[in-house]
Design an enzyme around this catalytic site. Structure first.
Site, mmCIF file in Angstrom:
data_model
loop_
_atom_site.group_PDB
_atom_site.id
_atom_site.type_symbol
_atom_site.label_atom_id
_atom_site.label_comp_id
_atom_site.label_asym_id
_atom_site.label_seq_id
_atom_site.Cartn_x
_atom_site.Cartn_y
_atom_site.Cartn_z
ATOM 1 C CG ASP A 69 -2.076 -0.897 1.142
ATOM 2 O OD1 ASP A 69 -2.072 -1.774 0.272
ATOM 3 O OD2 ASP A 69 -3.001 -0.764 1.973
ATOM 4 C CG HIS B 99 2.277 0.096 4.282
ATOM 5 N ND1 HIS B 99 1.929 -0.821 5.253
ATOM 6 C CD2 HIS B 99 1.175 0.882 4.095
ATOM 7 C CE1 HIS B 99 0.679 -0.598 5.645
ATOM 8 N NE2 HIS B 99 0.209 0.423 4.954
#
Length: 263
Positions: free
Chosen positions: A71, A230
């Protein structure tokens, strides 16, 4: 020496016949091309519906399949390193990109796409106040991100089909707005997905060994895994534990796929 005399009427008839034959051939190819295109579009629509259903039920599956998802990128600090490791390990992942960062670093999105990774949608601003201003703002944040992805990869009218709410749908913040706006996703041929395993790399600073342990703990006794990571390095540098995470999952009998495999 004999002279061949060609009458004007014969020449005219010859070209008329040639013209008619050319029109017939052109009509044949246009008709068949239209038929093929129509069938392709029809099949594509059916496939997307199936795809969305598979996404919606993914985390409840029992097969030992791991979907790595990253992400908040792309970022210069983290994304290239993650892509290098994924290439070395021959693993395809899914990147939930933020539109404004796609605009800043289109070359990273292009690379990820060219290397076979799925490019999914994580809103344009990653700003909840903007995202949930009203329904129009919510839709615009999604579609604007698709526009930037399309520009980056050279594909007009790119459509991600998969959305991840900033902070996740399950997070308590903006709960009522999420419940209201999630219904809008189907109107633009979208579905959403959260995760069922993570290394907590965005929560607080952890040692690399603790990041790996977080992943082990959250994935224990589960079948299909949708793993949240991430590619930002804002809090932790996930690329430093990515290879170890992949090796651990392989040792546990998991195979790796991305969302293309659900189509």
């Amino acid at each position: 020496m004999k002279l061949v005399v060609i009458k004007k009427k014969s020449v005219f008839r010859f070209f008329i016949s040639l013209f008619c034959i050319s029109i017939s051939i052109l009509n044949f190819f246009v008709f068949n091309l239209f038929s093929i295109r129509s069938n392709t579009l029809s099949t594509s629509a059916i496939d997307e519906n199936t795809f969305q259903n598979r996404i919606a039920s993914l985390i409840n599956q029992k097969e030992k399949i791991a979907y790595l998802t990253f992400d908040d990128g792309p970022t210069l600090k983290s994304t290239p390193k993650i892509l290098d490791i994924l290439s070395e390990e021959n693993v395809k992942a899914t990147f939930f990109v933020v539109g404004k960062h796609v605009k800043e670093h289109p070359e990273l999105v292009k690379r990820a796409y060219d290397e076979g990774h799925y490019i999914a949608n994580h809103s344009y601003s990653h700003n909840n106040d903007k995202l949930y201003t009203n329904s129009d703002s919510f839709i615009n944040e999604i579609l604007s991100t698709d526009v930037e992805i399309g520009k980056a990869i050279g594909m007009e009218n790119y459509h991600s089909y998969v959305f991840r709410f900033p902070n996740g749908y399950m997070a308590p913040s903006y709960k009522n707005k999420k419940q209201e706006y999630v219904k809008l996703l189907s109107n633009i041929d979208y579905t959403y997905i959260d995760w069922n395993a993570l290394n907590k790399d965005s929560e607080k600073k952890y040692s690399n060994s603790k990041l790996l342990k977080n992943l082990k703990d959250s994935s224990k006794n589960k079948g299909t895994l949708v793993i949240l990571m991430h590619d930002t390095s804002d809090v932790n540098e996930t690329h430093l534990v990515l290879k170890g995470s992949i090796h651990y999952l392989k040792d546990q009998g998991y195979i790796f796929q991305n969302f293309y495999d659900l189509k």
